[in-house]
Design a protein around this motif. Structure first.
Motif, PDB file in Angstrom:
ATOM      1  N   LYS A   1       0.814  -1.293   0.021  1.00  0.00           N
ATOM      2  CA  LYS A   1       0.002   0.099   0.167  1.00  0.00           C
ATOM      3  C   LYS A   1       0.674   1.413   0.154  1.00  0.00           C
ATOM      4  O   LYS A   1       0.400   2.147  -0.652  1.00  0.00           O
ATOM      5  CB  LYS A   1      -0.782  -0.153   1.289  1.00  0.00           C
ATOM      6  CG  LYS A   1      -2.307  -0.353   1.063  1.00  0.00           C
ATOM      7  CD  LYS A   1      -3.416  -0.271   2.016  1.00  0.00           C
ATOM      8  CE  LYS A   1      -4.341  -1.058   1.997  1.00  0.00           C
ATOM      9  NZ  LYS A   1      -4.988  -1.263   3.289  1.00  0.00           N
ATOM     10  N   SER A   2       1.947   1.158   0.929  1.00  0.00           N
ATOM     11  CA  SER A   2       2.934   2.435   0.780  1.00  0.00           C
ATOM     12  C   SER A   2       3.575   2.391  -0.296  1.00  0.00           C
ATOM     13  O   SER A   2       4.601   3.459  -0.359  1.00  0.00           O
ATOM     14  CB  SER A   2       3.491   2.360   2.192  1.00  0.00           C
ATOM     15  OG  SER A   2       3.385   1.347   2.923  1.00  0.00           O
ATOM     16  N   GLY A   3       3.516   1.506  -1.213  1.00  0.00           N
ATOM     17  CA  GLY A   3       4.484   1.581  -2.351  1.00  0.00           C
ATOM     18  C   GLY A   3       6.067   1.209  -2.356  1.00  0.00           C
ATOM     19  O   GLY A   3       6.700   1.608  -3.177  1.00  0.00           O
ATOM     20  N   LEU A   4       6.315   0.631  -1.317  1.00  0.00           N
ATOM     21  CA  LEU A   4       7.703   0.338  -1.031  1.00  0.00           C
ATOM     22  C   LEU A   4       8.147  -0.803  -1.345  1.00  0.00           C
ATOM     23  O   LEU A   4       9.145  -1.265  -1.938  1.00  0.00           O
ATOM     24  CB  LEU A   4       7.840   0.293   0.472  1.00  0.00           C
ATOM     25  CG  LEU A   4       7.917   1.542   1.004  1.00  0.00           C
ATOM     26  CD1 LEU A   4       7.967   1.561   2.524  1.00  0.00           C
ATOM     27  CD2 LEU A   4       8.779   2.697   0.591  1.00  0.00           C
ATOM     28  N   ILE A   5       7.051  -1.824  -1.765  1.00  0.00           N
ATOM     29  CA  ILE A   5       7.160  -3.201  -2.447  1.00  0.00           C
ATOM     30  C   ILE A   5       6.123  -3.349  -3.496  1.00  0.00           C
ATOM     31  O   ILE A   5       5.149  -2.599  -3.537  1.00  0.00           O
ATOM     32  CB  ILE A   5       7.255  -4.429  -1.441  1.00  0.00           C
ATOM     33  CG1 ILE A   5       5.729  -4.604  -1.011  1.00  0.00           C
ATOM     34  CG2 ILE A   5       8.275  -4.341  -0.427  1.00  0.00           C
ATOM     35  CD1 ILE A   5       5.667  -6.023  -0.221  1.00  0.00           C
ATOM     36  N   GLU A   6       6.473  -4.444  -4.703  1.00  0.00           N
ATOM     37  CA  GLU A   6       5.303  -4.711  -5.232  1.00  0.00           C
ATOM     38  C   GLU A   6       5.083  -6.243  -5.357  1.00  0.00           C
ATOM     39  O   GLU A   6       6.233  -7.017  -5.203  1.00  0.00           O
ATOM     40  CB  GLU A   6       5.378  -3.984  -6.939  1.00  0.00           C
ATOM     41  CG  GLU A   6       6.813  -4.065  -7.085  1.00  0.00           C
ATOM     42  CD  GLU A   6       6.902  -3.515  -8.717  1.00  0.00           C
ATOM     43  OE1 GLU A   6       5.698  -3.135  -9.407  1.00  0.00           O
ATOM     44  OE2 GLU A   6       7.866  -3.415  -9.258  1.00  0.00           O
TER      45      GLU A   6
END
Lengths: 229, 229
Positions: free
Chosen positions: B58-63
DNA sequence: ATTACTAGCCAACGAGTAT
DNA sequence: TATACTCGTTGGCTAGTAA
């Protein structure tokens, strides 16, 4: 693999507190830092900051002393070592700084390394794990203050574990080794596994380095640590 | 001062998860990592690991992407940047690595730097904050993969802020600069403040560096970043 | 085997306050 | 001003379990 777990158990806020204390650190001096100041720095309440300071003191990562009605605070050796190990871990993971250089001054009689290279079980491990049949003596380098952080950072890395052993009379501790080069001669720096920081680098090698390179006390030497370990 | 706070808000466990994912990372490929595996690595339950993965995504740190009934996972650019910034912060605090060297290959037409040195408000700031009245053009260096982590690490540091500005038609973003030397000539490397990683280093200088040093495309150049910044 | 929801619990937070 | 206690609350944990 990440080496999580063999490290002091420190919460997020405690970690931030350590960073904040380290950032305003002034060598070995206690610095004035009130709990509300710390609270502001790490975005927690004064009360939480107070609790954090108490906790860090209990775990031996910081020390405090009363200064009037406020407190002076400083990192302990182990608090500092914690931050260095965190940094070393990130550097490992991210692949930064695989090559490091340290300068030192040739000095006599600084370390106990001579000790290690005279005990057979250590010698066997040095030979097997480092590919070095060590000359029975170490080259001792005194590390000047401007290279301290580099040395601490090196020492915080994983290195190659040289197992200790038991003899009749006493036990001999684990040693941590790092392969390195001194003027293209393969060497290794060795540290007692559990030790406080000392501004000394002890180098073992197949050769008698002092003789090979005509080194005198006071000579400056550059040690190059290559790639992984 | 510590630069806490201008960073993604990441809990202790999330931070450890990022480290673990980064450690088993394989470039741009998704790696298989189940929530229980991650849980083992960072010493939390499978359920917590699952929640952590959801949160980091959600925080865009992983996909993540589905791979059969399990998931593949990888750091995003911003996840990687987070770890580099953490590392840069520690390195700042601990005073490690104040000097850094990066090698690059002279290349044409890689960057938008020419742009910056042609806009007056930028030029004024370069002059005031860097002491450099820039030659109206930049030297572009392509950074080979083995120096990527060094460049990322540099870019994660604080640097010198060059403020952006508004013009009639559009707005010009902040720029981050780092003083450096190229063969003893004072220069600065410049980066758009908010940008993803690119394997390019753009150098400004008072001099026309290409001419001064007879540089051709393909030449290898060493840039030395000195002390603080 | 996976992932991830829900329930129940507890460590750690902020607020209030004593010293 | 300090530090640090108690109290009430809650974010984030584990365990159980659905899909």
């Amino acid at each position: 693999m990440v080496s999580l777990g063999n490290k002091a158990n420190v919460s997020h806020d405690e970690y931030n507190a350590l960073k904040a204390i380290c950032a305003s650190r002034n060598g070995d001096n206690f610095i004035r830092m009130s709990s509300s100041e710390l609270g502001n720095l790490i975005s927690v309440s004064q009360q939480a900051a107070s609790r954090i300071l108490i906790g860090l003191e209990k775990s031996g990562l910081i020390e405090r002393k009363a200064m009037g009605r406020s407190h002076g605070v400083n990192l302990t050796e182990s608090g500092l070592a914690f931050l260095y190990s965190e940094m070393a871990e990130l550097s490992n993971i991210l692949g930064v700084n695989e090559d490091t250089t340290i300068k030192g001054i040739v000095s006599s009689g600084l370390g106990e390394g001579r000790y290690y290279v005279s005990k057979k079980p250590y010698v066997i491990e040095f030979t097997e794990k480092l590919g070095i049949v060590p000359y029975p003596g170490t080259l001792n380098l005194k590390i000047p203050p401007e290279w301290e952080s580099t040395l601490r950072m090196l020492q915080a890395r994983e290195g190659i574990l040289i197992n200790g052993f038991e003899s009749d009379d006493r036990s001999y501790g684990d040693v941590k080794a790092f392969k390195c080069l001194l003027k293209d001669t393969p060497c290794a720096a060795i540290f007692p596994y559990r030790s406080v920081y000392r501004d000394v680098l002890e180098i073992i090698s197949q050769d008698f380095l002092r003789e090979k390179f005509h080194l005198q006390d006071g000579d400056e030497v550059v040690v190059h640590f290559t790639s992984k370990n």
